[in-house]
Enzyme design. Structure first.
Site, PDB file in Angstrom:
ATOM      1  N   SER A 100       0.767  -1.160   0.164  1.00  0.00           N
ATOM      2  CA  SER A 100      -0.103  -0.070  -0.036  1.00  0.00           C
ATOM      3  C   SER A 100       0.759   1.237   0.077  1.00  0.00           C
ATOM      4  O   SER A 100       1.610   1.651  -0.835  1.00  0.00           O
ATOM      5  CB  SER A 100      -1.031   0.129   1.145  1.00  0.00           C
ATOM      6  OG  SER A 100      -1.768   1.039   1.234  1.00  0.00           O
ATOM      7  N   ASP A 242      -2.861   6.162  -3.673  1.00  0.00           N
ATOM      8  CA  ASP A 242      -1.646   5.389  -3.277  1.00  0.00           C
ATOM      9  C   ASP A 242      -1.297   4.267  -4.040  1.00  0.00           C
ATOM     10  O   ASP A 242      -2.179   3.807  -5.105  1.00  0.00           O
ATOM     11  CB  ASP A 242      -1.857   4.913  -1.552  1.00  0.00           C
ATOM     12  CG  ASP A 242      -2.851   4.038  -1.274  1.00  0.00           C
ATOM     13  OD1 ASP A 242      -3.773   3.846  -1.995  1.00  0.00           O
ATOM     14  OD2 ASP A 242      -2.839   3.390  -0.354  1.00  0.00           O
TER      15      ASP A 242
HETATM   16 MG    MG Z   1      -3.631   1.621   0.104  1.00  0.00          MG
END
Ligand code: MG
Length: 452
Positions: A100, A242
């Site tokens: 992430s 992201d």
């Molecule tokens: Mg993420």
């Protein structure tokens, strides 16, 4: 940080430095444990763009195959698209390979149930138990299945969202939008999605072959290129995702970052404009959400930090919209997870229907000044820091649901051990920067003098 063991295991996933603590053996073992839990049903595998993705993916696939599970490999795919597709295509579950917002040397496994949501905490505990026992349901060689490859996740996810919004109203506005994917999983999918919504798209960091051109965390300090692109193009908005595309940060039409917490607040304001419903966010989310909910006359429920905690509470109380202050928006009717694409569509629908630019939307609400800090910390020192916080702020009301939340009439301070990194997170908010810094001062002074 030197000498700290960078491996975190929890409901948000198994996360470590690829090849050092997140090893092929560990990934294969978790693949086998997940396959054993799933009872040989098909399991989807997707990934973001970080360099270790193939090493980790192949190890997970190997573990799954050893238990007789059929791996369905989606390749590079945004996490929310995969979560939608797991639920839609009737898979037994999914494993997503991405750390992430963590830097490129990290990687992680996220485990999804058959509905596409993160594994519930009790199911994750079962998985962990199996992993620790190491007794996996290995099948004989003649029963090891073949790998399947499928590419429909992105298109089906896009279609579901497009069907759910006022698409013609959005298209008519022909928005100009700059999108920054940090060369992550949405690098191709996000520009395509925005063009489908009738936008002319300025692409910033959409080269999936070069992860990551900026720190993947979509906080204001990392969005300089996007802000410049918005200003240069005279865009209506800037969108920053992201690496796995479940978080969205907004830049207004002047090229100013609105702050991650504005994304969920705007989404809530927009969705509640259609019909009232309770709102669920985590304890660390800006009180801007309370201002929005108050105007719509609905309650705000707060949970521990973590997507699955927010989702479970939303499903229990019938909340139509919620999320987390890090740019995460959840609309369970569309997708049972944090979804940066749902967030982009709601923002554009709001802009199209209201005719108010992003800066105008933000100006109608009171100011809040939020400070987020990270203190490197070994797991065993977390409790000591929390005890210190309790003592330093003992004259104020405290909520111990998740770390320590200090509530003052003019602001709040939340201190908790991170689920994803060896750090303690400190989040404070007051009406102005000066107020917020004053709120943090007692803790900052102790940390500077090395007394923890
Ligand atoms: Mg993420």
């Amino acid at each position: 940080m030197e000498g700290l063991p960078p491996l975190k295991i929890g409901p948000a996933g198994v996360r470590g430095i690829a090849g050092r603590t997140l090893t092929p053996r560990l990934a294969a073992s978790f693949g086998a444990a997940f396959g054993t839990c799933g009872g040989r049903g098909p399991v989807m595998i997707g990934t973001d763009t970080r360099p270790s993705r193939e090493m980790v993916t192949q190890a997970v696939v190997s573990g799954l195959l050893s238990t007789g599970c059929t791996p369905i490999v989606l390749g590079i795919v945004p996490l929310p698209a995969m979560q939608f597709y797991v639920g839609r295509a009737g898979a037994a579950g999914g494993i997503y390979v991405s750390a992430s917002h963590n830097p490129a040397e990290w990687n992680a496994l996220k485990f999804l149930g058959s509905d596409g949501a993160l594994l519930r905490p009790n199911r994750f505990a079962e998985l962990l138990d199996l992993y620790h026992q190491g007794t996996y349901a290995r099948v004989p060689s003649e029963e090891i299945p073949e790998i399947q490859v499928r590419g429909r996740a992105i298109a089906e996810h896009r279609r579901r969202i497009v069907e759910a919004v006022a698409i013609e109203t959005i298209r008519k506005r022909a928005f100009r939008v700059a999108v920054d994917c940090c060369n992550g999983a949405a690098s191709q999918a996000a520009p395509e999605f925005l063009r489908e919504l009738g936008c002319s798209v300025i692409e910033v960091f959409t080269d999936a072959d070069r992860p990551f051109a900026r720190d993947p965390e979509p906080v204001a300090a990392n969005l300089g290129e996007l802000c410049r692109a918005v200003r240069a193009a005279g865009a209506d908005a800037g969108f920053a995702l992201d690496a796995d595309a479940d978080r969205l940060a907004l830049v207004d039409e002047r090229g100013t970052p609105l702050g991650e917490d504005c994304t969920v607040a705007l989404a809530i304001d927009h969705v509640l404009g259609r019909a009232p419903s309770p709102v669920v966010v985590n304890l660390s989310t800006s009180r801007l959400v309370d201002d929005v909910a108050a105007r719509h006359g609905v309650p705000v429920f707060r949970t521990r930090v973590g997507e699955i905690h927010v989702l479970e509470r939303m499903q229990a109380c019938g909340a139509a919209v919620g999320g987390e202050g890090n740019g995460s928006v959840i609309v369970p009717a569309l997708n049972p997870c944090r979804d940066g694409f749902v967030a982009m569509a709601l923002v554009l629908e709001s802009l199209a229907q209201s005719g108010t630019p992003l800066s105008g939307w933000r100006r109608q609400w009171p100011d809040h000044f939020l400070i987020k800090q990270r203190i490197p910390c070994r797991q065993r020192d977390v409790a000591r820091i929390l005890r210190l916080v309790r003592r330093l702020y003992r004259e104020y009301e405290q909520d111990l649901t998740d770390g320590v939340l200090v509530k003052r009439p003019d602001g709040w301070l939340h201190v908790r051990g991170s689920l994803t990194e060896p750090v303690v997170r400190v989040i404070a908010e007051g009406p102005t920067e000066r107020d917020t810094r004053a709120l943090l001062r007692p803790l900052a002074q102790y940390l500077l003098t090395g007394e923890v």
